[in-house]
Design a protein around this motif. Structure first.
Motif, PDB file in Angstrom:
ATOM      1  N   VAL A 166     -39.304  -8.926   5.544  1.00 50.11           N
ATOM      2  CA  VAL A 166     -40.438  -8.061   5.240  1.00 50.11           C
ATOM      3  C   VAL A 166     -41.680  -8.722   5.807  1.00 50.11           C
ATOM      4  N   GLY A 167     -42.505  -7.918   6.483  1.00 45.22           N
ATOM      5  CA  GLY A 167     -43.691  -8.461   7.129  1.00 45.22           C
ATOM      6  C   GLY A 167     -44.478  -7.360   7.809  1.00 45.22           C
ATOM      7  N   PRO A 168     -45.359  -7.722   8.748  1.00 46.44           N
ATOM      8  CA  PRO A 168     -46.279  -6.741   9.326  1.00 46.44           C
ATOM      9  C   PRO A 168     -45.589  -5.679  10.176  1.00 46.44           C
ATOM     10  N   CYS A 169     -46.116  -4.452  10.104  1.00 46.29           N
ATOM     11  CA  CYS A 169     -45.765  -3.391  11.051  1.00 46.29           C
ATOM     12  C   CYS A 169     -46.708  -3.499  12.248  1.00 46.29           C
ATOM     13  N   ALA A 170     -46.278  -2.997  13.377  1.00 41.19           N
ATOM     14  CA  ALA A 170     -47.104  -3.079  14.579  1.00 41.19           C
ATOM     15  C   ALA A 170     -48.427  -2.339  14.408  1.00 41.19           C
ATOM     16  N   GLN A 182     -47.243  -3.059   5.980  1.00 39.88           N
ATOM     17  CA  GLN A 182     -46.065  -3.913   5.871  1.00 39.88           C
ATOM     18  C   GLN A 182     -44.792  -3.080   6.024  1.00 39.88           C
ATOM     19  N   CYS A 183     -43.792  -3.669   6.664  1.00 44.01           N
ATOM     20  CA  CYS A 183     -42.518  -2.992   6.894  1.00 44.01           C
ATOM     21  C   CYS A 183     -41.354  -3.877   6.459  1.00 44.01           C
ATOM     22  N   ILE A 184     -40.235  -3.217   6.166  1.00 46.49           N
ATOM     23  CA  ILE A 184     -38.955  -3.877   5.931  1.00 46.49           C
ATOM     24  C   ILE A 184     -38.120  -3.703   7.199  1.00 46.49           C
ATOM     25  N   TYR A 185     -37.534  -4.792   7.663  1.00 44.13           N
ATOM     26  CA  TYR A 185     -36.646  -4.772   8.822  1.00 44.13           C
ATOM     27  C   TYR A 185     -35.275  -5.279   8.381  1.00 44.13           C
ATOM     28  N   PRO A 201     -25.758  -7.114  15.499  1.00 39.41           N
ATOM     29  CA  PRO A 201     -26.926  -7.753  14.872  1.00 39.41           C
ATOM     30  C   PRO A 201     -26.569  -8.342  13.509  1.00 39.41           C
ATOM     31  N   SER A 202     -27.206  -9.466  13.179  1.00 42.09           N
ATOM     32  CA  SER A 202     -26.911 -10.107  11.905  1.00 42.09           C
ATOM     33  C   SER A 202     -28.177 -10.650  11.252  1.00 42.09           C
ATOM     34  N   GLY A 203     -28.661 -11.815  11.662  1.00 43.15           N
ATOM     35  CA  GLY A 203     -29.851 -12.401  11.048  1.00 43.15           C
ATOM     36  C   GLY A 203     -31.138 -11.767  11.543  1.00 43.15           C
ATOM     37  N   VAL A 204     -32.178 -11.769  10.705  1.00 43.65           N
ATOM     38  CA  VAL A 204     -33.482 -11.192  11.053  1.00 43.65           C
ATOM     39  C   VAL A 204     -34.587 -12.104  10.529  1.00 43.65           C
ATOM     40  N   ALA A 205     -35.622 -12.326  11.355  1.00 45.24           N
ATOM     41  CA  ALA A 205     -36.795 -13.094  10.934  1.00 45.24           C
ATOM     42  C   ALA A 205     -38.018 -12.536  11.646  1.00 45.24           C
ATOM     43  N   LEU A 206     -39.202 -12.826  11.108  1.00 48.11           N
ATOM     44  CA  LEU A 206     -40.456 -12.293  11.643  1.00 48.11           C
ATOM     45  C   LEU A 206     -41.505 -13.385  11.766  1.00 48.11           C
ATOM     46  N   ASP A 207     -42.470 -13.162  12.669  1.00 48.78           N
ATOM     47  CA  ASP A 207     -43.750 -13.844  12.591  1.00 48.78           C
ATOM     48  C   ASP A 207     -44.835 -12.786  12.778  1.00 48.78           C
TER      49      ASP A 207
END
Length: 276
Positions: free
Chosen positions: A167-171, A175-178, A232-238
């Motif tokens: 969970v983090g910023p939307c473009a 905030q968005c969930i991915y 697809p498996s793992g997901v991370a954001l900055d």
């Protein structure tokens, strides 16, 4: 917040698979391990002796998913970096939780859903769950359901075998969930379906805040789509990118991929070995 001396990374440890599948040294019981973030040192192999799949941290708490017990656990990390107030069932009846993510208001998790006749997750099965982070209240295991009815008798698939979540910023702001839809080929009685193999996205408000983009980044060869080269498996954001893994099980290789937060400029070059 943690002091510099006790900042840590957390991960679930390996565990025995079956009575005859362990080929190396006999693993110990499942635990959540910890280590210092700056150098990976001071590993504590039995930091929290609990079974866990996905794990997340926010403030002075860590959270983990136990798919076998169908629960989300929580523990507080005190000023000495020790786990206290350990709760196995911070959220009970969570479905089949796999990975977790947190923001200031909620804890979110992927629920892989029931298995079919072949023992694999089925297209449209699974969901994104949500509960209040303060006390685990108002749990919604079907916050984002696997499929929705678009008209009588017709359904649209939104989620298949969801794995990693962030969970983090939307473009465009907010905030968005991915999450990763880890669909793979499923055949029952000669009929095959792959389900979704994609990165999904939705505003944190759920469907009330905007449409679910089940294939925000997806496999494919048509214009405007991207070949992820794996499941697809793992997901991370900055603050500017989404990162995700795409694994190929039969050849034990995979990729760490990257895209801008608007889903553009997908980079899938380069392979890294992986194992299960």
């Amino acid at each position: 917040s943690f002091s510099e001396e006790v900042k840590k990374a957390f991960e679930p440890s390996a565990e025995k698979l079956t009575d005859n599948a362990t080929t190396g040294p006999e693993p110990g019981p499942p635990t959540i391990e910890s280590a210092k973030t700056e150098d990976g040192g001071n590993v504590e192999a039995d930091f929290i002796p609990k079974k866990a799949a996905g794990i997340a941290q926010r403030g002075e708490f860590i959270y983990w998913a136990n798919p076998e017990a169908k629960t989300i656990g929580r523990a507080k990390i005190n000023g000495e970096g020790k786990a206290v107030e350990v709760s196995d069932e911070f959220i009970a009846d969570a479905g089949t939780p796999r990975y977790v993510a947190v923001d200031e208001d909620f804890i979110y998790w992927t629920n892989t859903g029931p298995l079919g006749e072949t023992g694999q997750a089925q297209p449209g099965e699974g969901s994104i769950g949500r509960a209040e982070i303060a006390n685990g209240g108002n749990p919604e295991p079907q916050f984002i359901p696997g499929e929705v009815e678009t008209e009588p008798g017709k359904f649209k698939e939104q989620i298949t075998n969801p794995q990693g979540i962030a969970v983090g910023p939307c473009a465009g702001g907010g905030q968005c969930i991915y999450w990763a839809n880890a669909g793979e080929q499923i055949c029952v009685q000669g009929k095959c379906s792959t389900g979704l193999a994609s990165i999904g996205r939705v505003p944190v408000a759920g469907e009330a805040g905007g449409a679910v983009e089940a294939e925000f980044i997806k496999n494919g060869s048509q214009a405007g789509t991207y070949d992820l080269g794996g499941i697809p498996s793992g997901v991370a954001l900055d603050g500017s990118h989404i990162y995700f893994t795409a694994n190929v099980a039969d050849i034990h290789k995979g990729k760490v991929c990257r895209a801008k937060l608007d889903g553009s400029a997908v980079v899938t070059d380069g392979e890294t070995p992986h194992s299960y």
